[in-house]
Design an enzyme around this catalytic site. Structure first.
Site: not given
Ligand code: CAA
Length: 380
Positions: A243, A339, A363
């Site tokens: 990001r 424009g 991302e």
């Molecule tokens: N670092 C380490 N661990 C993390 C973390 C981080 N930044 N964020 C979450 N976790 C861990 C949590 O601690 C948790 O672990 P435990 O249960 O063991 O404690 C686990 O991950 C689950 O976390 P959440 O309960 O917070 O998960 P969630 O289902 O609520 O989702 C979210 C969190 C932030 C919404 C996540 O799903 C997310 O970031 N989604 C977006 C995904 C994304 O960015 N997709 C883009 C695709 S890639 C791309 O675009 C590449 C390209 O081609 C350019």
């Protein structure tokens, strides 16, 4: 506190600026039109060291800091955001993921080729039904002893057609939810791995985006990254740094559009004077400049925290959320300043406006960044 760049940082930024002008600017409109990015240009970016900037030198990387990377991303993105997304995915997601969490063998075999541009990487998390909701992976990797069998489909994969090595996230144990997810290194020519059609896109059209299909692909166990069940955290940790790269891309798109608008407004005359002398235009320029500078501070702060080995999850999400909004707002205004000419390809701002949109989507959408930010500030 020190807001100035070091001499070395300035040199890196200037080299990227010069490269963008001499190598990326010629042909950028054609690449956008034809949805192509020549392999020779990727090779040239590799020769410049842009494809392995932060990776350790022992694996062919530049061993540079994140500030250097952000400076390069900004300069490339001012001219060609399709080029910079290739750089961003290879550095932030693929190289970083391997350098930080890969085994010694994985680094020797894969990372050392990705850092030089000899091979290109892709990061495969998104699925038709698991874009934002990344825990809901449908792609499965079934443990068969010394290997896994991979099945499923990935969507919107940057470098999807041009990559050689793919980091693929898959569900290995559904019962365990996000703790039953793993990340694997998959090679392009493995049996059962098929590259789907190229997506026809609004922006970053030079970069190739594909769906990927895995049909009983045999993945050796030594190609799993980290301990069993580490895949979701691997993706989250890697994306957090990614990001920063995309925030820098958004910053570059915004500053590229601003610079074009400023130049144009100093040349174009209306009502007896250059249009920059009219408040209607001058105030737009003032807003653009201020917002870009604010975005730059957020991007640099996130990069600095990463370099200081401090937690940067909150900072990277704030940088991406804000810089991508600034990219969108600035490019729309830059078209307006131009424009009628703003609507014409040769003035470049319409392309930058189309390119800006994806920075609010990939991302992690802006809404995802707000989830990360709000959770962080509420939990603390
Ligand atoms: N670092 C380490 N661990 C993390 C973390 C981080 N930044 N964020 C979450 N976790 C861990 C949590 O601690 C948790 O672990 P435990 O249960 O063991 O404690 C686990 O991950 C689950 O976390 P959440 O309960 O917070 O998960 P969630 O289902 O609520 O989702 C979210 C969190 C932030 C919404 C996540 O799903 C997310 O970031 N989604 C977006 C995904 C994304 O960015 N997709 C883009 C695709 S890639 C791309 O675009 C590449 C390209 O081609 C350019």
């Amino acid at each position: 506190m020190n807001f100035s760049l070091s001499e070395e940082h300035e040199m890196i930024r200037d080299a990227a600026r010069e490269f963008a002008q001499s190598e990326l600017l010629p042909g950028v409109i054609e690449r956008d039109e034809k949805q192509q990015f020549p392999k020779e240009l990727i090779k040239k970016m590799g020769e410049m060291g842009f494809l392995g900037m932060m990776a350790p030198t022992e694996f062919g990387g530049g061993g540079m800091d994140t500030i250097s990377y952000v400076l390069v991303m900004e300069e490339l993105s001012k001219i060609d955001a399709s080029a910079s997304v290739i750089v961003s995915v290879n550095n932030s997601l693929v190289n970083y993921g391997l350098a930080e969490y890969g085994s010694q063998e994985q680094k020797e075999k894969y990372l050392s080729k990705l850092t030089t541009g000899e091979k290109l990487g892709a990061f495969c998390l998104s699925e038709p039904e698991a874009g934002s909701d990344a825990t809901s992976q449908r792609t499965t990797a079934i443990d068969k002893g010394d290997h896994y069998i991979l099945n499923g489909t990935k969507n919107w994969i940057t470098n999807g057609g041009s990559a050689d090595y793919y980091l693929v996230i898959a569900q290995t144990d559904k019962e365990k939810k996000h703790r039953g997810i793993n990340a694997f290194i998959v090679e392009k020519d493995w049996e059962g791995f098929e590259i789907g059609p190229k997506e026809q896109k609004l922006g970053i059209r030079g970069s190739d985006t594909h769906s990927l299909i895995f049909n009983d692909v045999k993945v050796p166990k030594e190609n799993r990254i980290g301990e069993d069940g580490f895949g979701f955290k691997f993706a989250m940790k890697t994306l957090s740094g990614g990001r920063i790269g995309i925030a820098a891309q958004a910053l570059g798109i915004a500053s590229g559009a601003y610079e074009l608008a400023l130049d144009y407004s100093k040349q174009r005359k209306a009502f007896g004077t250059e249009i920059c002398n009219h408040q209607a235009i001058a105030f737009k320029l003032a807003d653009m400049y201020t917002e870009i500078e604010a975005a730059r501070h957020l991007v640099m702060k996130a990069a600095w925290l990463k370099d200081q080995k401090q937690n940067y999850d909150l900072a990277s999400s704030m940088a991406k959320l804000y810089a991508s909004k600034v990219a969108m707002d600035t490019t729309i205004e830059a078209v307006q300043v131009h424009g009628g000419n703003g609507f014409v390809k040769e003035y470049h701002v319409e392309r930058l406006m189309r390119d800006a949109k994806i920075t609010q989507i990939y991302e992690g959408t802006s809404e995802i960044q707000k989830i990360v930010i709000s959770r962080s500030i509420i939990d603390n």
